[in-house]
Design an enzyme around this catalytic site. Structure first.
Site, PDB file in Angstrom:
ATOM      1  N   GLY A   1      65.502  49.423 115.792  1.00  0.00           N
ATOM      2  CA  GLY A   1      66.446  50.196 116.594  1.00  0.00           C
ATOM      3  C   GLY A   1      66.679  49.536 117.943  1.00  0.00           C
ATOM      4  N   SER A   2      65.628  48.920 118.471  1.00  0.00           N
ATOM      5  CA  SER A   2      65.775  48.223 119.754  1.00  0.00           C
ATOM      6  C   SER A   2      66.749  47.060 119.615  1.00  0.00           C
ATOM      7  CB  SER A   2      64.416  47.699 120.223  1.00  0.00           C
ATOM      8  OG  SER A   2      63.489  48.753 120.279  1.00  0.00           O
TER       9      SER A   2
ATOM     10  N   ASP B   1      67.224  58.614 116.861  1.00  0.00           N
ATOM     11  CA  ASP B   1      66.391  59.788 116.569  1.00  0.00           C
ATOM     12  C   ASP B   1      67.206  60.927 115.987  1.00  0.00           C
ATOM     13  OD1 ASP B   1      64.413  58.302 117.718  1.00  0.00           O
ATOM     14  OD2 ASP B   1      64.489  59.303 119.661  1.00  0.00           O
TER      15      ASP B   1
ATOM     16  N   SER C   1      67.345  53.652 114.143  1.00  0.00           N
ATOM     17  CA  SER C   1      66.037  53.023 113.953  1.00  0.00           C
ATOM     18  C   SER C   1      65.490  53.486 112.610  1.00  0.00           C
ATOM     19  CB  SER C   1      65.058  53.444 115.047  1.00  0.00           C
ATOM     20  OG  SER C   1      63.736  53.064 114.665  1.00  0.00           O
TER      21      SER C   1
ATOM     22  N   HIS D   1      61.032  57.756 111.954  1.00  0.00           N
ATOM     23  CA  HIS D   1      62.439  58.175 112.011  1.00  0.00           C
ATOM     24  C   HIS D   1      62.883  58.821 110.702  1.00  0.00           C
ATOM     25  CE1 HIS D   1      63.227  56.308 115.989  1.00  0.00           C
ATOM     26  NE2 HIS D   1      62.091  55.725 115.656  1.00  0.00           N
TER      27      HIS D   1
ATOM     28  N   ASN E   1      68.667  36.041 116.272  1.00  0.00           N
ATOM     29  CA  ASN E   1      68.567  36.268 114.829  1.00  0.00           C
ATOM     30  C   ASN E   1      67.734  37.521 114.662  1.00  0.00           C
ATOM     31  OD1 ASN E   1      68.150  36.440 112.151  1.00  0.00           O
ATOM     32  ND2 ASN E   1      67.183  34.438 111.896  1.00  0.00           N
TER      33      ASN E   1
HETATM   34  C1  LIG Z   1      66.066  56.873 121.145  1.00  0.00           C
HETATM   35  C2  LIG Z   1      65.441  55.608 120.634  1.00  0.00           C
HETATM   36  N1  LIG Z   1      66.126  54.469 120.720  1.00  0.00           N
HETATM   37  C3  LIG Z   1      65.614  53.318 120.259  1.00  0.00           C
HETATM   38  C4  LIG Z   1      64.369  53.252 119.688  1.00  0.00           C
HETATM   39  C5  LIG Z   1      63.817  51.941 119.226  1.00  0.00           C
HETATM   40  O1  LIG Z   1      63.677  51.860 117.835  1.00  0.00           O
HETATM   41  P1  LIG Z   1      62.660  50.779 117.200  1.00  0.00           P
HETATM   42  O2  LIG Z   1      61.287  51.311 117.382  1.00  0.00           O
HETATM   43  O3  LIG Z   1      63.076  50.700 115.767  1.00  0.00           O
HETATM   44  O4  LIG Z   1      62.874  49.507 117.926  1.00  0.00           O
HETATM   45  C6  LIG Z   1      63.615  54.425 119.583  1.00  0.00           C
HETATM   46  C7  LIG Z   1      62.264  54.379 118.966  1.00  0.00           C
HETATM   47  O5  LIG Z   1      61.697  55.336 118.552  1.00  0.00           O
HETATM   48  C8  LIG Z   1      64.160  55.628 120.076  1.00  0.00           C
HETATM   49  O6  LIG Z   1      63.460  56.778 120.018  1.00  0.00           O
END
Ligand SMILES: Cc1ncc(COP(=O)(O)O)c(C=O)c1O
Length: 496
Positions: free
Chosen positions: A96-97, A206, A252, A257, A326
């Protein structure tokens, strides 16, 4: 594949299912047929993977096929996810990041008109309390996050601050998350974005499966006419999933999730097709070529491009328009995600049900806790919510059950969190709380004070940081677990 190979694969997959049925019983959805629950001994997680033989078979099958890099399973999952949401495209990424990074990076492309392009020093409005990687990518692309406060009642942005955060000529986008599965006020945010010609990135990490409704006239005035797929028309409201109202949204698929592929995520391109090419370029090394993995010459002129200062006919596969990354996941991960997507409607229902069980079970403690309200709701009764006069409605696919401990409760949220932990009940604070109080932002204020802007004090974000915690709502929770959790909280509160 030869007959022998096919037979061997079928046999391996049959045995895989048998194996998973035997050893993964604890990971079934919240039915009582899993491993026996021992109160105080068995952990009640706040979240986790919920899967059965289907996901394990899919993972093993894709591994046997050994495509490895994002390929046929990935393409299928991207199509299916986009189809579920009703968006033009979904691009799979490794988290998600990463999805958030690509979403904002896509808006920095020189292929956009200068007045829409996010350039270094341009501003992006976001929210103070939440998850750090909703915000970090704004800084990572050289833009300036402008923080507005959270409304502690919903966890979402105080939208009445948007206008004050706007800086003519500088503000290019709004990027914020639907907090813990509670949609933010899309009606107000979209109106603001339309008024100033701004991009909207919805961090939907989320909130997969949440819906937001607005009166048809309001939706039409904002240029939105269609319901999401599978949501029947009701003649009065347009109802769409969150993640389908803005320009780009992100998911994510990390285990807590709404669905998981281990590590993983997605960037959803809601309406404007060229954004997909820009996002894909940033995901895939910054290249100009948009061939899927293992394919050549999708554009039909692989050796006929003249770009940059390269000689005409330079291989399009190796032409780079952006400083890219990547960030692709693997094909077996996508195979798991596809099976999870089939279960998503049931997961969403379970999350809603579990939230209601907790809400009803703790209703007697209205003097000790402030309970989160869905955006646009004004109150809760066992019969349902009461709503504000906007005509807008939210239906939450809850990531968690957030409450705030009242100042005079006789205990703090940390006391409660410690007690729950000692009773093996998983709980979390609202991620980073007021992010501006995190060491990274305190340091940034010293090192690069103009790298972000804050709209005054952030009392709402502070309140969330000081008083909130959340319990799980995930589909792996059984009735027995929820009852135990409620009993532990009741005993704790009564003794306090
Ligand atoms: C609102 C939100 N954005 C982004 C992320 C990041 O997701 P990831 O852990 O898959 O990088 C999270 C992670 O829980 C999140 O709660």
């Amino acid at each position: 594949m030869s007959n022998t190979a096919q037979e061997l694969k079928a046999e391996i997959l049959r045995l895989t299912r048998d194996y998973s049925a035997l050893v993964h019983r604890a990971n079934r959805a919240g039915t009582e047929n899993s491993v026996p629950f021992e109160p105080g001994k068995t952990t009640v997680p706040y979240a986790g993977r919920v899967f059965d033989q289907d996901e394990v078979e899919a993972a093993v099958g894709a591994t046997l096929d050994f495509w490895l890099t994002l390929g046929p399973e990935g393409e299928a999952f991207e199509r299916e996810l986009a189809g579920f949401l009703g968006v033009k495209h979904s691009l799979l990424v490794n988290s998600g990041s990463s999805a958030n990074l690509i979403a904002i990076a896509a808006l920095t492309t020189h292929k956009l008109p200068a007045n829409r392009r996010v350039q270094p020093g341009d501003e992006v409005i976001t929210v103070a309390a939440g998850f750090p990687t909703t915000v970090a990518p704004i800084l990572q692309v050289g833009a300036v996050p402008v923080f507005i406060d959270n409304d502690p009642a919903t966890g979402n942005a105080r939208v009445e601050q948007l206008e004050a955060a706007f800086s003519p000529g500088k503000t290019k986008a709004v990027m914020m998350a639907h907090a813990l599965g509670n949609p933010f006020d899309l009606s107000s945010v979209l109106e603001f974005c339309r008024r100033h010609d701004l991009w909207l990135i919805e961090d939907n990490c989320d909130a997969l499966g949440c819906t937001y409704s607005m009166p048809i006239a309001r939706a039409n005035a904002l240029g939105i006419i269609e319901n999401s797929p599978g949501i029947p028309a009701n003649g009065t409201h347009v109802t769409r999933y969150t993640g389908t109202w803005g320009d780009i949204s992100t998911q994510s698929f990390y285990p807590p999730h709404h669905l998981t592929m281990g590590e993983g995520g997605a960037v959803n391109l809601v309406s404007r097709p060229p954004l997909k090419t820009y996002a894909a370029s940033f995901r895939d090394w910054g290249r100009d070529c948009w061939c899927a993995s293992g394919k050549d010459d999708t554009c039909g002129k692989r050796f006929n491009w003249k770009l940059g200062e390269l000689p005409r006919g330079y291989d399009h596969k190796y032409i780079y328009s952006h400083l890219g990354y990547n960030l692709k996941p693997l094909d077996p991960q996508a195979a798991i995600g596809r099976q999870q997507l089939k279960k998503l409607p049931a997961f969403i229902e379970a999350r809603k049900r579990n939230w209601e069980v907790l809400r009803e079970g703790l209703a007697e403690f209205a003097d000790k806790f402030d309970f989160t309200l869905p955006t646009h709701a004004t109150g809760w009764t066992p019969e349902g919510f009461t709503w504000d006069a906007t005509g807008c409605r939210t239906e939450c696919s809850w990531f968690g059950f957030m409450l705030r401990v009242k100042p005079g409760a006789g205990f703090t949220h940390t006391d409660l969190a410690r007690h729950l932990e000692s009773k093996k009940i998983g709980n979390r604070m609202f991620f980073g709380g007021n992010l501006l109080r995190q060491p990274v932002f305190v340091q940034l204020r010293k090192d690069r004070p103009s790298s972000f802007r804050v709209l005054g004090a952030m009392p709402g974000a502070d309140e969330i940081m000081e008083r909130a915690l959340f319990l799980g709502t995930y589909p792996g929770l059984t009735t027995t677990m929820l009852e135990y959790e409620l009993q532990v909280i009741r005993d704790f509160v009564r003794q306090a």
